[in-house]
Scaffold this motif. Structure first.
Motif, mmCIF file in Angstrom:
data_model
loop_
_atom_site.group_PDB
_atom_site.id
_atom_site.type_symbol
_atom_site.label_atom_id
_atom_site.label_comp_id
_atom_site.label_asym_id
_atom_site.label_seq_id
_atom_site.Cartn_x
_atom_site.Cartn_y
_atom_site.Cartn_z
ATOM 1 N N THR A 164 2.719 -10.808 -49.823
ATOM 2 C CA THR A 164 2.611 -10.464 -51.243
ATOM 3 C C THR A 164 2.328 -8.982 -51.431
ATOM 4 O O THR A 164 2.926 -8.318 -52.280
ATOM 5 N N ALA A 165 1.388 -8.433 -50.630
ATOM 6 C CA ALA A 165 1.055 -7.017 -50.734
ATOM 7 C C ALA A 165 2.243 -6.148 -50.360
ATOM 8 O O ALA A 165 2.508 -5.117 -51.001
ATOM 9 N N ALA A 166 2.977 -6.557 -49.335
ATOM 10 C CA ALA A 166 4.145 -5.786 -48.911
ATOM 11 C C ALA A 166 5.224 -5.797 -49.990
ATOM 12 O O ALA A 166 5.853 -4.769 -50.277
ATOM 13 N N ALA A 167 5.439 -6.961 -50.609
ATOM 14 C CA ALA A 167 6.441 -7.062 -51.668
ATOM 15 C C ALA A 167 6.074 -6.177 -52.853
ATOM 16 O O ALA A 167 6.929 -5.497 -53.439
ATOM 17 N N ALA A 168 4.784 -6.160 -53.217
ATOM 18 C CA ALA A 168 4.331 -5.331 -54.331
ATOM 19 C C ALA A 168 4.531 -3.856 -54.015
ATOM 20 O O ALA A 168 4.925 -3.059 -54.880
#
Length: 319
Positions: free
Chosen positions: A43-47
Motif C-alpha cells: 500500500t505504501a509503495a503504491a501511494a
C-alpha cells in the motif's frame, strides 16, 4: 534463474535513492518492485508511485506498469515516521483488576488500543495507566514499554502489563513459550461442526488488504482450540483457548471456518444480524488470563465479565 542483489543501501529513508532494477525483478509491477527494494508495504509503495515519487528512466509511470531489468529507478522515500508518544490521560471504562510492584492487570474497554501506534489518535491502555500513576517497565519499544501482549481495539477484556523489568522479561518469555493460558469467549454465526475442535492453520497478512490477516500457506503457525458453550438458532457462544498469539488470530480462524464472530464485518459477518443484536464491533471478549507470577512463581488467574454491549447481544439471542 533467480538473481540476487544487495538491497542494503536502498533501505535508507527520508531521501532520494537511485538504482538499477535487478534482474530478479524483471517483469514485476512497479509498485511491487518498489515495495521489494525499499522494504515498504504494498500500500505504501503504491501511494508513493501514485504521488509521482518513483520514476523509471526519469519518467513517472502507473503503478501497474511492468519494470525491466536494468531500467533506472529513482525513488523519493518518505521521511521516517515520528515515534508515537505516550500521553497520560483518563480512559473511561479502563478498570484495574489487580496491581503490585511487578504487574498491573486491567479490564480493557472497547475502543482502546493497547499502546500508541502510527495513525491511532484514540485512548490507550498505557496512556490510561500513566494517567492514574502507574509506572510501567521501560523494556520494549518506546511507545509500548511494558506491553507483553495486546488486544485489538475492538476486543474487550483482561490484559496484563509489566511494571518491573523482571516481570517484563519473565512474562515475555512465558507468552513466547506458551506458558500463559489465554481464554476468550466469542459469539459466532451458525453452529460449528464438530462442536469442539482445534484450528491449526498458518496466519499472515492478507495478500490484498494490508489491514486484514488471513490463513496463508506460508504464514506463521497458529493454533486455536474452541468448545461450544451454548447454541442459539442463528449463533453459538464459544470458549476459545489460544495456543499461539497471532494478530486477529481468533477472528481469522473462525472466519476461515465460515463462522465469523458476530459483528465482525471486517471478516465477513452478516451486517443484518449485527444490526439486530445492536453490535458495532466483533463479539469477542478476553475472558480469562492465568500465568505464574513473575516474582512469586505462584499461579494467578484473572477473569473479566462481559461488558454491556456483549451482554445485551446475548440477551437478544436468548429471547
Amino acid at each position: 534463474m533467480i538473481s540476487t542483489y544487495d538491497s542494503g543501501p536502498a533501505r535508507a529513508v527520508g531521501d532520494q535513492r537511485s538504482l538499477p532494477v535487478p534482474d530478479g525483478l524483471d517483469g514485476m509491477r512497479l509498485d511491487q518492485a518498489v515495495a521489494r527494494l525499499f522494504g515498504l508495504s504494498r500500500t505504501a509503495a503504491a501511494a508513493l508511485v501514485e504521488a509521482g515519487d518513483a520514476l523509471v528512466d526519469g519518467v513517472a509511470r502507473p503503478k501497474s506498469d511492468k519494470v525491466s531489468a536494468g531500467s533506472w529507478l529513482e525513488v523519493t522515500l518518505p521521511a521516517p515516521p515520528v515515534a508515537p508518544q505516550i500521553i497520560p490521560q483518563a480512559v473511561p471504562g479502563l478498570r484495574v483488576i489487580y496491581a503490585d510492584d511487578d504487574i498491573v492487570v486491567v479490564d480493557k474497554p472497547v475502543g482502546v488500543a493497547a499502546h500508541p501506534s502510527p495513525g491511532w489518535t484514540g485512548p490507550t491502555v498505557i496512556g490510561g495507566l500513566a494517567g492514574i500513576g502507574h509506572t510501567i517497565a521501560t523494556s520494549g519499544a518506546a511507545e509500548r514499554q511494558g506491553v507483553v501482549h495486546r488486544l485489538d481495539v475492538g476486543t474487550t477484556g483482561v490484559m496484563v502489563v509489566a511494571k518491573s523489568e523482571q516481570a517484563y522479561s519473565s512474562l515475555k518469555r512465558a507468552f513466547k513459550v506458551r506458558e500463559v493460558e489465554k481464554r476468550y469467549h466469542a459469539v459466532v454465526q451458525g453452529h460449528l461442526d464438530p462442536l469442539r475442535g482445534t484450528v491449526d492453520a498458518p496466519i499472515d497478512r492478507h495478500p490484498h488488504h494490508d489491514y486484514r490477516w488471513a490463513v496463508v500457506a506460508d504464514g506463521k503457525p497458529s493454533i486455536t482450540h474452541y468448545d461450544t458453550l451454548e447454541a442459539f438458532p442463528s449463533a453459538s457462544l464459544l470458549d476459545v483457548r489460544l495456543e499461539t498469539g497471532r494478530t486477529h488470530q481468533i477472528r481469522v480462524h473462525l472466519s476461515a471456518l465460515r463462522h465469523p464472530c458476530v459483528g465482525d464485518l471486517t471478516y465477513g459477518a452478516d451486517p443484518t444480524l449485527s444490526g439486530r443484536l445492536k453490535l458495532e464491533r466483533q463479539w469477542l471478549h478476553a475472558r480469562e488470563l492465568s500465568f505464574l507470577h513473575p516474582r512469586t512463581a505462584e499461579e494467578v488467574r484473572f477473569v473479566s465479565d462481559y461488558p454491556d454491549d456483549l451482554k445485551n447481544a446475548l440477551a437478544i439471542l436468548r429471547d
